[in-house]
Design a protein around this motif. Structure first.
Motif, PDB file in Angstrom:
ATOM      1  N   LEU A  72      30.808 -33.786  94.541  1.00 25.47           N
ATOM      2  CA  LEU A  72      31.361 -35.136  94.637  1.00 25.47           C
ATOM      3  C   LEU A  72      31.606 -35.733  93.256  1.00 25.47           C
ATOM      4  CD1 LEU A  72      29.187 -36.618  97.541  1.00 25.47           C
ATOM      5  CD2 LEU A  72      31.555 -35.826  97.664  1.00 25.47           C
ATOM      6  N   GLN A  73      30.754 -35.384  92.301  1.00 26.37           N
ATOM      7  CA  GLN A  73      30.854 -35.944  90.958  1.00 26.37           C
ATOM      8  C   GLN A  73      31.896 -35.234  90.103  1.00 26.37           C
ATOM      9  OE1 GLN A  73      26.857 -35.615  89.473  1.00 26.37           O
ATOM     10  NE2 GLN A  73      26.016 -37.031  90.995  1.00 26.37           N
ATOM     11  N   ARG A  74      32.040 -33.935  90.293  1.00 26.50           N
ATOM     12  CA  ARG A  74      32.907 -33.143  89.418  1.00 26.50           C
ATOM     13  C   ARG A  74      34.332 -32.980  89.955  1.00 26.50           C
ATOM     14  NH1 ARG A  74      30.299 -30.054  85.556  1.00 26.50           N
ATOM     15  NH2 ARG A  74      31.914 -28.450  85.681  1.00 26.50           N
ATOM     16  N   THR A  75      34.577 -33.452  91.177  1.00 25.37           N
ATOM     17  CA  THR A  75      35.904 -33.349  91.770  1.00 25.37           C
ATOM     18  C   THR A  75      36.337 -34.722  92.285  1.00 25.37           C
ATOM     19  OG1 THR A  75      35.217 -32.931  94.064  1.00 25.37           O
ATOM     20  CG2 THR A  75      35.237 -31.040  92.560  1.00 25.37           C
ATOM     21  N   ASN A  76      37.532 -34.784  92.862  1.00 24.69           N
ATOM     22  CA  ASN A  76      37.970 -36.062  93.421  1.00 24.69           C
ATOM     23  C   ASN A  76      37.542 -36.256  94.874  1.00 24.69           C
ATOM     24  OD1 ASN A  76      39.796 -34.479  94.877  1.00 24.69           O
ATOM     25  ND2 ASN A  76      41.573 -35.079  93.656  1.00 24.69           N
ATOM     26  N   LEU A  77      36.706 -35.357  95.398  1.00 27.12           N
ATOM     27  CA  LEU A  77      36.218 -35.515  96.763  1.00 27.12           C
ATOM     28  C   LEU A  77      35.381 -36.784  96.911  1.00 27.12           C
ATOM     29  CD1 LEU A  77      35.179 -31.881  97.829  1.00 27.12           C
ATOM     30  CD2 LEU A  77      37.356 -33.062  98.186  1.00 27.12           C
ATOM     31  N   GLY A  78      34.648 -37.128  95.866  1.00 29.09           N
ATOM     32  CA  GLY A  78      33.810 -38.322  95.916  1.00 29.09           C
ATOM     33  C   GLY A  78      34.605 -39.615  95.951  1.00 29.09           C
ATOM     34  N   ILE A 174      50.604 -34.389  96.764  1.00 29.68           N
ATOM     35  CA  ILE A 174      50.935 -34.703  95.373  1.00 29.68           C
ATOM     36  C   ILE A 174      52.084 -35.708  95.258  1.00 29.68           C
ATOM     37  CG2 ILE A 174      52.620 -32.860  94.933  1.00 29.68           C
ATOM     38  CD1 ILE A 174      50.986 -32.466  92.214  1.00 29.68           C
ATOM     39  N   GLY A 175      52.914 -35.799  96.287  1.00 27.49           N
ATOM     40  CA  GLY A 175      53.990 -36.785  96.271  1.00 27.49           C
ATOM     41  C   GLY A 175      53.490 -38.214  96.376  1.00 27.49           C
ATOM     42  N   ASP A 176      52.232 -38.389  96.815  1.00 30.44           N
ATOM     43  CA  ASP A 176      51.636 -39.728  96.938  1.00 30.44           C
ATOM     44  C   ASP A 176      50.901 -40.157  95.668  1.00 30.44           C
ATOM     45  OD1 ASP A 176      52.489 -39.692  99.578  1.00 30.44           O
ATOM     46  OD2 ASP A 176      50.585 -38.888 100.318  1.00 30.44           O
ATOM     47  N   ARG A 177      50.759 -39.235  94.745  1.00 29.61           N
ATOM     48  CA  ARG A 177      49.967 -39.527  93.553  1.00 29.61           C
ATOM     49  C   ARG A 177      50.676 -40.498  92.624  1.00 29.61           C
ATOM     50  NH1 ARG A 177      44.710 -38.600  94.283  1.00 29.61           N
ATOM     51  NH2 ARG A 177      44.257 -36.475  94.979  1.00 29.61           N
ATOM     52  N   ARG A 178      49.858 -41.276  91.886  1.00 36.79           N
ATOM     53  CA  ARG A 178      50.373 -42.287  90.968  1.00 36.79           C
ATOM     54  C   ARG A 178      49.741 -42.101  89.585  1.00 36.79           C
ATOM     55  NH1 ARG A 178      53.279 -42.138  94.491  1.00 36.79           N
ATOM     56  NH2 ARG A 178      53.926 -43.750  95.987  1.00 36.79           N
ATOM     57  N   VAL A 179      50.336 -42.729  88.578  1.00 31.46           N
ATOM     58  CA  VAL A 179      49.765 -42.676  87.221  1.00 31.46           C
ATOM     59  C   VAL A 179      48.339 -43.219  87.259  1.00 31.46           C
ATOM     60  CG1 VAL A 179      49.932 -43.626  84.883  1.00 31.46           C
ATOM     61  CG2 VAL A 179      52.006 -42.859  86.075  1.00 31.46           C
ATOM     62  N   GLY A 180      47.425 -42.497  86.618  1.00 35.80           N
ATOM     63  CA  GLY A 180      46.018 -42.881  86.599  1.00 35.80           C
ATOM     64  C   GLY A 180      45.172 -42.166  87.623  1.00 35.80           C
ATOM     65  N   ASP A 181      45.812 -41.518  88.603  1.00 34.07           N
ATOM     66  CA  ASP A 181      45.056 -40.781  89.620  1.00 34.07           C
ATOM     67  C   ASP A 181      44.420 -39.534  89.010  1.00 34.07           C
ATOM     68  OD1 ASP A 181      45.718 -42.603  91.533  1.00 34.07           O
ATOM     69  OD2 ASP A 181      47.088 -41.294  92.649  1.00 34.07           O
ATOM     70  N   HIS A 182      43.262 -39.156  89.572  1.00 36.18           N
ATOM     71  CA  HIS A 182      42.564 -37.947  89.145  1.00 36.18           C
ATOM     72  C   HIS A 182      42.818 -36.830  90.147  1.00 36.18           C
ATOM     73  CE1 HIS A 182      40.503 -40.322  86.159  1.00 36.18           C
ATOM     74  NE2 HIS A 182      40.024 -41.130  87.083  1.00 36.18           N
ATOM     75  N   VAL A 183      43.081 -35.638  89.637  1.00 35.30           N
ATOM     76  CA  VAL A 183      43.323 -34.478  90.495  1.00 35.30           C
ATOM     77  C   VAL A 183      42.381 -33.350  90.114  1.00 35.30           C
ATOM     78  CG1 VAL A 183      45.746 -35.068  90.874  1.00 35.30           C
ATOM     79  CG2 VAL A 183      45.126 -33.561  88.963  1.00 35.30           C
ATOM     80  N   ASN A 184      42.069 -32.516  91.105  1.00 31.31           N
ATOM     81  CA  ASN A 184      41.253 -31.330  90.856  1.00 31.31           C
ATOM     82  C   ASN A 184      42.129 -30.225  90.281  1.00 31.31           C
ATOM     83  OD1 ASN A 184      39.011 -32.572  92.134  1.00 31.31           O
ATOM     84  ND2 ASN A 184      39.729 -31.882  94.139  1.00 31.31           N
ATOM     85  N   ILE A 185      41.646 -29.539  89.262  1.00 32.88           N
ATOM     86  CA  ILE A 185      42.410 -28.410  88.729  1.00 32.88           C
ATOM     87  C   ILE A 185      41.537 -27.166  88.633  1.00 32.88           C
ATOM     88  CG2 ILE A 185      44.037 -29.850  87.451  1.00 32.88           C
ATOM     89  CD1 ILE A 185      42.587 -29.066  84.886  1.00 32.88           C
ATOM     90  N   GLU A 186      42.183 -26.047  88.889  1.00 34.10           N
ATOM     91  CA  GLU A 186      41.570 -24.736  88.678  1.00 34.10           C
ATOM     92  C   GLU A 186      42.542 -23.919  87.846  1.00 34.10           C
ATOM     93  OE1 GLU A 186      40.508 -20.640  91.075  1.00 34.10           O
ATOM     94  OE2 GLU A 186      40.337 -22.530  92.176  1.00 34.10           O
ATOM     95  N   THR A 187      42.108 -23.484  86.691  1.00 38.18           N
ATOM     96  CA  THR A 187      42.984 -22.695  85.831  1.00 38.18           C
ATOM     97  C   THR A 187      43.084 -21.271  86.363  1.00 38.18           C
ATOM     98  OG1 THR A 187      41.136 -22.155  84.351  1.00 38.18           O
ATOM     99  CG2 THR A 187      42.468 -24.099  83.806  1.00 38.18           C
TER     100      THR A 187
END
Length: 203
Positions: A72-78, A174-187
């Motif tokens: 919850l802390q390390r992703t946007n699930l929280g 992703i089409g709903d996302r706005r500037v300032g939003d946080h997203v989860n990434i996996e390289t």
């Protein structure tokens, strides 16, 4: 293991916080149709285990997941709230085509949207993220954003960008996302192993 090809968007039914494992319940159609307890599901790119299934509304199934505090802390699930949409994908079968790239469902960190360029029928979104994650990226390489397999466009020391076609904007969140939003990434998985080999001086 996943491919980063989102099968559908689910809807948050509830997120009940607890001192140990929090309970996340998601209403789904395609993914929930054959989901069983113990199955691995990618939720916004996070690999979670189904712990309970139950009938939902409009012929959907409710899938319940236990989420540990670190996730919850390390992703946007929280940050999820009731009725929010999330990207869902069932785990990869060995007899299916690999249309995206190999995705583990283990989130490396968060990125923040800093710019959205809107064109006639597509968008370019730019992100800020930690330099240690940028070092695992290369232009034209692969990245997973909220569970979506995408191709990197620009990469520099401060972040990266991706281009989004109409289909991706329509069938994912992703089409709903706005500037300032946080997203989860996996390289990319391969980039991690290459970086590790170079760091240890082994070839």
């Amino acid at each position: 293991m996943f491919t980063g090809l989102v099968e559908e968007t689910g809807v948050i039914v509830s997120l009940t916080a607890a001192s140990q494992n929090s309970r996340l319940v998601i209403a789904s159609g395609i993914v929930g149709s054959d989901a069983a307890i113990g199955d691995s599901i990618s939720v916004n790119g996070c690999c979670l285990t189904v712990v309970e299934t139950s009938p939902g509304v409009n012929k959907r199934r409710n899938l319940a997941f236990d989420v540990v505090p670190e996730s919850l802390q390390r992703t946007n699930l929280g940050q999820l709230q009731k009725l929010d949409r999330v990207n869902l994908e069932r785990s990869l079968k060995l007899d299916t085509r690999l249309g995206g790239h190999f995705v583990t469902g283990h989130i490396d960190g968060l990125a923040t949207i800093n710019k959205i360029d809107v064109y006639v029928d597509w968008r370019k979104i730019s992100f800020d993220c930690a330099i240690d994650l940028v070092s695992q990226m290369a232009s034209k390489g692969s990245i997973t954003i909220d569970g979506i397999s995408l191709t990197l466009v620009d990469v520099d020391n401060n972040g990266f960008s991706v281009a989004l076609i109409p289909h991706t904007l329509t069938v994912t969140t992703i089409g709903d996302r706005r500037v300032g939003d946080h997203v989860n990434i996996e390289t990319d998985l391969l980039a991690k192993y290459v970086q590790r080999q170079l760091a240890t001086g082994k070839t």
